[in-house]
Each structure stands twice: as structure tokens, then as C-alpha cells.
Scaffold this motif. Structure first.
Motif, short mmCIF file in Angstrom:
data_model
loop_
_atom_site.label_atom_id
_atom_site.label_comp_id
_atom_site.label_asym_id
_atom_site.label_seq_id
_atom_site.Cartn_x
_atom_site.Cartn_y
_atom_site.Cartn_z
N LEU A 111 22.31 29.89 18.63
CA LEU A 111 23.05 30.40 19.78
C LEU A 111 22.34 30.04 21.07
O LEU A 111 22.97 29.62 22.05
N LEU A 112 21.01 30.16 21.10
CA LEU A 112 20.26 29.75 22.28
C LEU A 112 20.47 28.27 22.56
O LEU A 112 20.61 27.85 23.70
N GLY A 113 20.51 27.47 21.50
CA GLY A 113 20.72 26.04 21.66
C GLY A 113 22.08 25.72 22.23
O GLY A 113 22.22 24.83 23.08
N ALA A 114 23.10 26.43 21.76
CA ALA A 114 24.44 26.20 22.27
C ALA A 114 24.54 26.53 23.75
O ALA A 114 25.17 25.80 24.52
N LEU A 115 23.92 27.63 24.15
CA LEU A 115 23.95 28.01 25.56
C LEU A 115 23.22 26.98 26.42
O LEU A 115 23.67 26.62 27.50
N THR A 116 22.08 26.49 25.91
CA THR A 116 21.33 25.47 26.64
C THR A 116 22.14 24.20 26.79
O THR A 116 22.22 23.60 27.87
N SER A 117 22.76 23.79 25.71
CA SER A 117 23.56 22.56 25.74
C SER A 117 24.71 22.69 26.72
O SER A 117 25.03 21.75 27.46
#
Length: 368
Positions: A111-117
Motif C-alpha cells: 500500500l505504501l508503494g502504491a501511494l508512492t507510485s
């Protein structure tokens, strides 16, 4: 084979690799994900990339090591499952420093990765190391427009319906670390956790029916593993079985090298069974129950046998001398060695950057 694949080493990339915090990289014992991440980190460094590894402080790497926790945190897993999110956040806070973020961590980290992307238009790749469970499939489908997913087997890829994967990249080993032997001693080998999923009980049963010696190595430290061992494995152990627990790498390799065959009575659709390629690298064929990725890894009749049940394993072991041990080694050299593994990742990174550029162009056009 991908050995002639065009490399992108001329384009030095700044790559962040996120490992789980539970075990050091590489692991000193149990820890398949950490072993794979270590191979990737060291290989990318050799290719000239600027690699930052986010892992526990007791990790050993040529990459730049960034640690939130001084030591691996597996003993704290039950009391705080969010430790992986804390470590991953350290990587995503520095997203602007990297060309690629490659996440090998768990659900919350995704989820953190999706937000960063989404917010930084930064390509974030997530390698899936687990199965497509009903409770997780919807979660990953909701992130599919932001993350670039990598599967570790075609079976795993097919089970994640509704997700377009960037690539399928099977796990690998450092082939030169695995000694080959054309000859074998008269014992069977089981490598795995003491759990019903890994089939420890079935392995003992097969050896008992054959009257053959069985050597077992694997983790048995958590309450559920101890309970399973005491209830289902220990009562059927005979003088023909030797359980060694967790062993060091040198001992494990020697056991692989000299075994007549590896018993892999897997009881769940495992996305990738690393022990199968470890065994074959040493020349030791695999007798496996058909499940998950097994048919992709074992060539039936050439590097071992794929069977349907315990009785099938018994019959396969009786015919194991018909398998040429050199064929087992060749299989791993061709498909699962570290250089092919790095080739595949470099190509995936190149494709990720292209897709990310197209996405940013699309966003710019939309804003206009």
C-alpha cells in the motif's frame, strides 16, 4: 536461455531493494525471500548499479545498507506485525533518490508503494512471494493500476486473476555455491519446516514404507511447528529417520549433494519451491507431489518424478536410479542461475521505466 540478453548496465540505475525485516540478508538459516534478495542485490552491484538495500542491520551486502532495526525481528513478529511497514516507510520516504523501488516485503508495504507510485510517479515493482489468498487477492487487484507486479512462477501468476504482471522471474541460486556429485549415498532427504503444508509427515511415511534411511532438516521453533512435529511426525519416527533441525549452509549442501533423492511431498500450491532447485543443483533428483509450481521446476522423468500422492512417491523412489544426476544440474544452470536471474530483472526494470514514462506522459496530457 537469457545469457545473451541485451543488458542495460550502460544505464546505471539507482535501485532501492526492500527486504522483510524478519531475517537478515542473506539469512543464516531459514529465510527464502532474504536469500533471493541477497542474490539480486549482489548481482545488481556487480553489474554497476547503485543499490540501496533496506534490511535488518545484521545483514551483509555490497549494496548500501539502510536499517531501521539493528537486528532481524522475527522474534517480535507476533507482538508487532507492523514492523515491516516501519522499515518499508524508511525506503518510501526517500523515493525521490531512486529510479526504481523494488519491494519484496508484505501487504502493508504494498500500500505504501502504491501511494508512492501514484504521488511521485515513481515506478514501484512488487515481487509476489506468496499465494493468491481470497483475502489478499482483492487487495492486490485494487493496487494493480499503481504497482508493477512480478511473479515467481507461472502458476502463481495465473492464480492472481485481474492483475497484469510486469514479468515472471523464477527464484535463483548461486550455482557455484552448490557442489555437484555424480554419486549418492543410500538415504532420502527432506528439507522444510515442520508443517502439514510442507509434508513432513508424508516424507517419514514414504521412507518407512520403503525401509530406507531418511534425513530431515528444517525449522521447528514456533508453537504450531512444535505441535505438528509432536503430534504427527514424532509418533511415526523410526530408527531409519534422523531429524537434525536447522543446520548451517555447509551441512545442508553436503546433505543435498550426497542424497539419493529429495522428497518434496508438498501439500499446498506453493508458488516456488526453492529447495527443489537447490537439490537439483547438487545433482540430486526430486520426487514431488504435483502441486503449485512443481510441474514448472521438475522435468518428469529427467530431473525427478512428479506424482499424485504418497504411494506414487514410494514407486518413484524405487526408480530414481533412472534419473541422470547431471541432467538435474544442467536444468538449474540453464534456468535458475544468478546471472539469468539478474538478466531478467534488468529487463523488467527497463520495461518498468518505459511504462512509467508512458504513464507520466498520459498524466501530463490529461492535465492539459
Amino acid at each position: 536461455m537469457l545469457s545473451s540478453m541485451r543488458k542495460i548496465a550502460s544505464q546505471q540505475l539507482k535501485i532501492a531493494l526492500i527486504a522483510p525485516p524478519w531475517f537478515p540478508v542473506p539469512p543464516t538459516g531459514y529465510g527464502g525471500i532474504e536469500l533471493v534478495v541477497s542474490i539480486l542485490a549482489e548481482g545488481l552491484c556487480r553489474r554497476g548499479h547503485d543499490v540501496t538495500l533496506f534490511a535488518s542491520g545484521d545483514s551483509v551486502t555490497q549494496a548500501r545498507l539502510v536499517s531501521v532495526f539493528d537486528t532481524a525481528t522475527f522474534n517480535k513478529l507476533k507482538e508487532n506485525v507492523h514492523l515491516e511497514n516501519i522499515q518499508s516507510l524508511a525506503a518510501y520516504e526517500r523515493a525521490g533518490e531512486f529510479d526504481i523501488i523494488h519491494d519484496h516485503d508484505g501487504y502493508g508495504s504494498r500500500l505504501l508503494g502504491a501511494l508512492t507510485s501514484r504521488l511521485l510517479a515513481k515506478p514501484v515493482i512488487a515481487t509476489m512471494h506468496g499465494p493468491a489468498e481470497p483475502y489478499s487477492l482483492g487487495f492486490y487487484q485494487s493496487l494493480a493500476s499503481d504497482l508493477l507486479f512480478v511473479a515467481i512462477s507461472e502458476y502463481q501468476r495465473s492464480s492472481f486473476s485481474g492483475i497484469d504482471f510486469l514479468a515472471t522471474i523464477p527464484n535463483a541460486i548461486k550455482i557455484n555455491d552448490y557442489p555437484f556429485s555424480e554419486n549418492a549415498d543410500d538415504y532420502l532427504l527432506f528439507v522444510g519446516r515442520m508443517s502439514e503444508e510442507k509434508g513432513a509427515r508424508q516424507a517419514v511415511s514414504v521412507a518407512n514404507k520403503l525401509g530406507k534411511k531418511l534425513v530431515m532438516i528444517g525449522k521447528c521453533s514456533e508453537a504450531n511447528e512444535i505441535k505438528y512435529f509432536n503430534e504427527y511426525v514424532k509418533p511415526i519416527l523410526g530408527n531409519n529417520t534422523e531429524y537434525l533441525g536447522e543446520v548451517d549452509l555447509a551441512t545442508k549442501l553436503e546433505l543435498y549433494r550426497n542424497a539419493e533423492c529429495l522428497l518434496f511431498p508438498i501439500q499446498w500450491p506453493e508458488p516456488f519451491g526453492l529447495v527443489m532447485i537447490e537439490s537439483m543443483a547438487c545433482g540430486t533428483p526430486v520426487v514431488a507431489i504435483r502441486n503449485g509450481s512443481v510441474p514448472e521446476i521438475v522435468h518428469h522423468g529427467r530431473t525427478g518424478f512428479i506424482v499424485e500422492d504418497e504411494e506414487g512417491m514410494v514407486e518413484a523412489v524405487k526408480n530414481i536410479e533412472g534419473i541422470e544426476r547431471l541432467e538435474c544440474r544442467k536444468r538449474v544452470v540453464e534456468e535458475y542461475n544468478e546471472e539469468v536471474f539478474i538478466d531478467r530483472h534488468e529487463l523488467a526494470y527497463e520495461n518498468a521505466l518505459t511504462l512509467n514514462g508512458q504513464r507520466k506522459a498520459g498524466l501530463s496530457a490529461h492535465r492539459l
